[in-house]
Design a protein around this motif. Structure first.
Motif, short mmCIF file in Angstrom:
data_model
loop_
_atom_site.label_atom_id
_atom_site.label_comp_id
_atom_site.label_asym_id
_atom_site.label_seq_id
_atom_site.Cartn_x
_atom_site.Cartn_y
_atom_site.Cartn_z
N LEU A 175 0.79 -1.23 0.00
CA LEU A 175 0.00 0.00 0.00
C LEU A 175 0.83 1.28 0.00
O LEU A 175 0.28 2.36 -0.18
CB LEU A 175 -0.96 -0.01 1.20
CG LEU A 175 -2.02 -1.13 1.17
CD1 LEU A 175 -2.95 -1.01 2.37
CD2 LEU A 175 -2.82 -1.09 -0.12
N ARG A 176 2.14 1.15 0.18
CA ARG A 176 2.98 2.35 0.10
C ARG A 176 3.15 2.76 -1.37
O ARG A 176 3.14 3.95 -1.70
CB ARG A 176 4.34 2.06 0.74
CG ARG A 176 5.31 3.25 0.75
CD ARG A 176 4.90 4.26 1.81
NE ARG A 176 5.82 5.39 1.84
CZ ARG A 176 6.93 5.43 2.56
NH1 ARG A 176 7.27 4.39 3.31
NH2 ARG A 176 7.70 6.50 2.56
N GLN A 203 2.48 -5.67 9.87
CA GLN A 203 2.41 -4.25 9.61
C GLN A 203 3.14 -3.81 8.33
O GLN A 203 2.61 -3.06 7.54
CB GLN A 203 2.96 -3.47 10.81
CG GLN A 203 2.11 -3.61 12.06
CD GLN A 203 0.69 -3.13 11.85
OE1 GLN A 203 0.47 -2.02 11.40
NE2 GLN A 203 -0.28 -3.98 12.16
N GLU A 204 4.35 -4.29 8.13
CA GLU A 204 5.14 -3.78 7.00
C GLU A 204 5.88 -4.88 6.26
O GLU A 204 6.30 -5.87 6.85
CB GLU A 204 6.14 -2.73 7.49
CG GLU A 204 5.53 -1.37 7.76
CD GLU A 204 6.58 -0.27 7.77
OE1 GLU A 204 7.78 -0.58 7.87
OE2 GLU A 204 6.20 0.91 7.67
N ARG A 244 8.74 0.30 1.56
CA ARG A 244 8.25 -0.45 2.72
C ARG A 244 6.90 0.11 3.16
O ARG A 244 6.68 1.31 3.20
CB ARG A 244 9.23 -0.36 3.89
CG ARG A 244 10.54 -1.09 3.63
CD ARG A 244 11.35 -1.22 4.93
NE ARG A 244 10.66 -2.06 5.91
CZ ARG A 244 10.72 -3.39 5.92
NH1 ARG A 244 11.42 -4.03 5.00
NH2 ARG A 244 10.09 -4.07 6.85
N GLY A 245 5.97 -0.82 3.44
CA GLY A 245 4.65 -0.40 3.89
C GLY A 245 3.76 -1.60 4.12
O GLY A 245 4.20 -2.74 4.03
N PRO A 246 2.48 -1.35 4.43
CA PRO A 246 1.55 -2.47 4.66
C PRO A 246 1.42 -3.36 3.42
O PRO A 246 1.41 -2.87 2.29
CB PRO A 246 0.22 -1.76 4.97
CG PRO A 246 0.60 -0.37 5.36
CD PRO A 246 1.84 -0.04 4.60
N VAL A 290 -6.12 2.87 2.48
CA VAL A 290 -4.96 2.48 3.28
C VAL A 290 -5.33 2.69 4.76
O VAL A 290 -5.77 3.78 5.12
CB VAL A 290 -3.73 3.35 2.91
CG1 VAL A 290 -2.53 2.98 3.76
CG2 VAL A 290 -3.41 3.24 1.42
N PRO A 291 -5.18 1.66 5.61
CA PRO A 291 -4.44 0.41 5.42
C PRO A 291 -5.30 -0.85 5.23
O PRO A 291 -4.77 -1.95 5.29
CB PRO A 291 -3.68 0.31 6.74
CG PRO A 291 -4.69 0.80 7.75
CD PRO A 291 -5.47 1.89 7.05
#
Length: 427
Positions: free
Chosen positions: A314-315, A338-339, A348-350, A374-375
């Motif tokens: 999602l980033r 989480q990441e 880096r992200g969900p 998001v998220p």
């Protein structure tokens, strides 16, 4: 594709098919149905239709003290009344009489017969507090009432508080109440009924309006410092309690979206959303790591993880199939992680599974599902994500935050949504 106007024509107030529909109330956080299923008067959406016989009421006689007439009005189960307790020695009782020009619909937590639409607390993630009684509900048993005109233009107005099984509304000493300039009484309920009318209607160009509080008599006020504060806000005489397409009603525990019959005739239908799903899957999007074809599951299986389920970082918005690259191997565990680092761009992200938004009433247009919130990963059209990401929804006693309408999970990131990047098949 088919015409949306023809698809939904029977919902128009002027339609000769079936009863006249004033509009519908849809519970935010329900993606097409309640988490535990729709049952009777407890469901995710409620249609307000013209009744066979008018049941509306309007204020009539006012009793300024504890007279025998006032006591009779309160005890008479055929007589609607509102009691304002000013002190132990003084109570003002307002009698309400039948109004043949209106229909009344009542909303609240109570399952007793006067309530037409039973609403329970919704919590982020699409769960429902009815499953776990550990938290005490903040929704009033008789939260509010909506009065609809039986004749064109079928206007709908909202009022705080609803009549109980004895057809009474009791406002105790602790309730915020006052006498207006014309001598009539008015009051606010304990946690209040808040309303927000969007500007420019509920469409692609809509903008959020200001949240206001609605009184028992339907007057409009600025918000109190906290939901249950004794001091009322300032009266806003330039605004009204008339609901418009896209109005939001917050009952302190659940938020409802009001859609007019005319507005619903212009929104996508479940059939249309299913066609968009099939169109998306027909493009055979591919996982850039495993090279397997991805597919959104059918709308009936909207909460069940599938082996072809699209997942997204999602980033950046890159869409993949589920893979254990750089992380855990169990998708059930991964959904809670989480990441993760995207193998395409290293952002880096969900990393979450994508779910189609299945409640058509939340859409502001009928375009393709290209963006995700998001998220949580609920997918819908770009303008729908943009609209809801700028709506501050009440949270707790005095906080506001934007949330996904399909699961009510608070949004994060700079915009609260991301454009999805699908990879086409290589062959």
């Amino acid at each position: 594709m088919f015409s949306l106007g023809q698809e939904n024509i029977s919902t128009h107030p002027m339609s000769t098919k079936g009863p006249v529909k004033y509009g519908e109330l849809i519970v935010l956080g329900c993606n097409g149905s309640l988490p535990c299923g729709d049952k009777g008067r407890r469901k995710s959406r409620f249609a307000l239709c013209r009744r066979n016989k008018a049941n509306g009421v309007k204020p009539s006689t006012v009793h300024m003290s504890c007279t025998p007439q006032a006591a009779k009005a309160v005890s008479n189960k055929e007589q609607h009344s509102i009691s304002y307790t000013l002190s132990r020695a003084q109570t003002v009782v307002v009698e309400y009489t039948h109004d043949s020009n209106t229909d009344m619909f009542q909303i609240g937590r109570s399952t007793e017969s006067p309530i037409d639409f039973v609403v329970t607390d919704t919590v982020p993630g699409g769960q429902n507090q009815v499953d776990s009684q550990t938290l005490q509900s903040t929704i009033s048993r008789f939260a509010c009432r909506i009065i609809c005109q039986r004749n064109p233009p079928y206007s709908a107005r909202i009022y705080a508080a609803g009549f109980d099984t004895s057809k009474n509304i009791f406002l105790g000493e602790k309730a915020a109440k006052w006498r207006m300039q014309d001598g009539q009484m008015d009051a606010l309920t304990t946690n209040g009924v808040l309303v927000m009318h969007p500007r420019h209607g509920f469409c692609q160009d809509s903008k959020p309006g200001q949240w206001r509080e609605i009184s028992v008599c339907g007057n409009v006020f600025t918000l109190r410092e906290t939901r249950s504060a004794q001091q009322r806000g300032n009266m806003v005489e330039s605004e009204s309690n008339e609901l418009v397409d896209g109005s939001l009603i917050d009952l302190c525990g659940a938020t409802l979206l009001w859609r007019t019959a005319e507005g619903l005739s212009l929104t996508p239908t479940v059939k249309h959303l299913e066609a968009l799903r099939q169109e998306l899957n027909a493009g055979r999007p591919q996982c850039p790591v495993g090279f397997n074809t991805l597919a959104f599951p059918s709308l009936r299986r909207k909460d069940v993880l599938d082996e072809k389920q699209p997942w997204a970082y999602l980033r950046c918005g890159h869409v993949h199939g589920y893979h254990g690259w750089g992380g855990r191997r169990d998708p059930e565990v991964e959904a809670e992680c989480q990441e993760r680092e995207c193998p395409m761009c290293r952002a880096r992200g969900p990393y979450v599974p994508l779910w189609l938004g299945c409640e058509p009433g939340f859409y502001v247009d009928a375009e393709s599902p290209t963006h995700a919130f998001v998220p949580c990963g609920h997918v819908c059209s770009e303008k729908t994500t943009v609209y809801w990401s700028q709506i501050p929804l009440p949270h707790g006693t005095h906080a506001f935050h934007a949330a996904c309408p399909f699961c009510i999970q608070p949004l994060s990131g700079e915009t609260g949504c991301v454009k999805l990047i699908f990879q086409s098949p290589l062959d």
